[in-house]
Design a protein around this motif. Structure first.
Motif, PDB file in Angstrom:
ATOM      1  N   MET A 237     125.498 141.486 -78.637  1.00  0.00           N
ATOM      2  CA  MET A 237     124.370 140.623 -78.377  1.00  0.00           C
ATOM      3  C   MET A 237     124.883 139.332 -77.749  1.00  0.00           C
ATOM      4  N   ILE A 238     124.145 138.838 -76.805  1.00  0.00           N
ATOM      5  CA  ILE A 238     124.437 137.552 -76.192  1.00  0.00           C
ATOM      6  C   ILE A 238     123.167 136.719 -76.248  1.00  0.00           C
ATOM      7  N   GLU A 239     123.308 135.482 -76.700  1.00  0.00           N
ATOM      8  CA  GLU A 239     122.174 134.567 -76.751  1.00  0.00           C
ATOM      9  C   GLU A 239     122.464 133.378 -75.844  1.00  0.00           C
ATOM     10  N   TYR A 240     121.456 132.934 -75.123  1.00  0.00           N
ATOM     11  CA  TYR A 240     121.614 131.751 -74.288  1.00  0.00           C
ATOM     12  C   TYR A 240     120.288 131.019 -74.213  1.00  0.00           C
ATOM     13  N   GLU A 241     120.239 129.868 -74.818  1.00  0.00           N
ATOM     14  CA  GLU A 241     119.093 128.976 -74.752  1.00  0.00           C
ATOM     15  C   GLU A 241     119.631 127.674 -74.170  1.00  0.00           C
ATOM     16  N   PRO A 242     119.405 127.422 -72.882  1.00  0.00           N
ATOM     17  CA  PRO A 242     119.997 126.256 -72.229  1.00  0.00           C
ATOM     18  C   PRO A 242     119.815 124.964 -73.036  1.00  0.00           C
ATOM     19  N   GLY A 243     120.922 124.281 -73.236  1.00  0.00           N
ATOM     20  CA  GLY A 243     120.908 123.023 -73.964  1.00  0.00           C
ATOM     21  C   GLY A 243     120.712 123.139 -75.458  1.00  0.00           C
ATOM     22  N   GLN A 244     120.653 124.387 -75.988  1.00  0.00           N
ATOM     23  CA  GLN A 244     120.400 124.569 -77.419  1.00  0.00           C
ATOM     24  C   GLN A 244     121.388 125.504 -78.119  1.00  0.00           C
ATOM     25  N   ARG A 245     121.673 126.649 -77.505  1.00  0.00           N
ATOM     26  CA  ARG A 245     122.491 127.649 -78.202  1.00  0.00           C
ATOM     27  C   ARG A 245     123.155 128.607 -77.225  1.00  0.00           C
ATOM     28  N   ILE A 246     124.400 128.945 -77.551  1.00  0.00           N
ATOM     29  CA  ILE A 246     125.150 129.980 -76.845  1.00  0.00           C
ATOM     30  C   ILE A 246     125.768 130.849 -77.937  1.00  0.00           C
ATOM     31  N   ALA A 247     125.658 132.158 -77.817  1.00  0.00           N
ATOM     32  CA  ALA A 247     126.248 133.041 -78.829  1.00  0.00           C
ATOM     33  C   ALA A 247     126.634 134.368 -78.195  1.00  0.00           C
ATOM     34  N   TRP A 248     127.663 134.994 -78.766  1.00  0.00           N
ATOM     35  CA  TRP A 248     128.122 136.276 -78.253  1.00  0.00           C
ATOM     36  C   TRP A 248     128.791 137.068 -79.371  1.00  0.00           C
ATOM     37  N   ASP A 249     128.861 138.367 -79.182  1.00  0.00           N
ATOM     38  CA  ASP A 249     129.518 139.269 -80.129  1.00  0.00           C
ATOM     39  C   ASP A 249     130.875 139.683 -79.577  1.00  0.00           C
ATOM     40  N   ALA A 250     131.772 140.047 -80.472  1.00  0.00           N
ATOM     41  CA  ALA A 250     133.085 140.548 -80.079  1.00  0.00           C
ATOM     42  C   ALA A 250     133.471 141.697 -81.000  1.00  0.00           C
ATOM     43  N   LYS A 251     134.131 142.687 -80.438  1.00  0.00           N
ATOM     44  CA  LYS A 251     134.628 143.817 -81.227  1.00  0.00           C
ATOM     45  C   LYS A 251     136.110 143.995 -80.944  1.00  0.00           C
ATOM     46  N   VAL A 252     136.868 144.226 -82.001  1.00  0.00           N
ATOM     47  CA  VAL A 252     138.294 144.522 -81.905  1.00  0.00           C
ATOM     48  C   VAL A 252     138.579 145.669 -82.864  1.00  0.00           C
ATOM     49  N   ILE A 253     139.735 146.259 -82.744  1.00  0.00           N
ATOM     50  CA  ILE A 253     140.105 147.327 -83.676  1.00  0.00           C
ATOM     51  C   ILE A 253     140.116 146.746 -85.088  1.00  0.00           C
ATOM     52  N   GLY A 254     139.353 147.333 -85.960  1.00  0.00           N
ATOM     53  CA  GLY A 254     139.309 146.896 -87.350  1.00  0.00           C
ATOM     54  C   GLY A 254     138.376 145.732 -87.633  1.00  0.00           C
ATOM     55  N   GLY A 255     137.551 145.366 -86.665  1.00  0.00           N
ATOM     56  CA  GLY A 255     136.649 144.268 -86.959  1.00  0.00           C
ATOM     57  C   GLY A 255     135.665 143.962 -85.843  1.00  0.00           C
ATOM     58  N   ARG A 256     134.734 143.115 -86.205  1.00  0.00           N
ATOM     59  CA  ARG A 256     133.744 142.635 -85.237  1.00  0.00           C
ATOM     60  C   ARG A 256     133.310 141.250 -85.679  1.00  0.00           C
ATOM     61  N   GLY A 257     132.792 140.502 -84.729  1.00  0.00           N
ATOM     62  CA  GLY A 257     132.374 139.148 -85.057  1.00  0.00           C
ATOM     63  C   GLY A 257     131.222 138.684 -84.194  1.00  0.00           C
ATOM     64  N   HIS A 258     130.567 137.665 -84.663  1.00  0.00           N
ATOM     65  CA  HIS A 258     129.500 137.004 -83.914  1.00  0.00           C
ATOM     66  C   HIS A 258     129.877 135.535 -83.850  1.00  0.00           C
ATOM     67  N   HIS A 259     129.882 134.973 -82.640  1.00  0.00           N
ATOM     68  CA  HIS A 259     130.272 133.594 -82.416  1.00  0.00           C
ATOM     69  C   HIS A 259     129.078 132.844 -81.858  1.00  0.00           C
ATOM     70  N   GLY A 260     128.766 131.711 -82.441  1.00  0.00           N
ATOM     71  CA  GLY A 260     127.630 130.933 -81.967  1.00  0.00           C
ATOM     72  C   GLY A 260     127.960 129.460 -81.865  1.00  0.00           C
TER      73      GLY A 260
END
Length: 81
Positions: free
Chosen positions: A1-24
């Protein structure tokens, strides 16, 4: 998932072997600049194994990103083409 609200929020997901994450990144304009709050959610067996090293590394990397963004912002907008 990728989120983009100009001037308010940026977020993205990442996957690696053995894990996943959400960064905002939550952005809030305020007098004298912009307040930035970073958020992290990480899950998985690989993340748990690496947690003692991963957590302090992520804090340092986020700080470097913020310092770099601040430097670029202080330089003003890019020159017109």
């Amino acid at each position: 998932m990728i989120e983009y609200e100009p001037g308010q929020r940026i977020a993205w997901d990442a996957k690696v072997i053995g894990g996943r994450g959400h960064h905002g990144w939550v952005l809030k304009r305020q007098a004298g600049g912009t307040f930035v709050r970073t958020e992290e959610t990480q899950k998985g067996w690989g993340i748990q194994l690496a947690k003692p090293i991963l957590r302090p590394t992520m804090v340092r990397v986020h700080q470097r990103w913020l310092e770099g963004l601040s430097k670029v912002a202080a330089e003003g907008p890019p020159p017109a083409p």
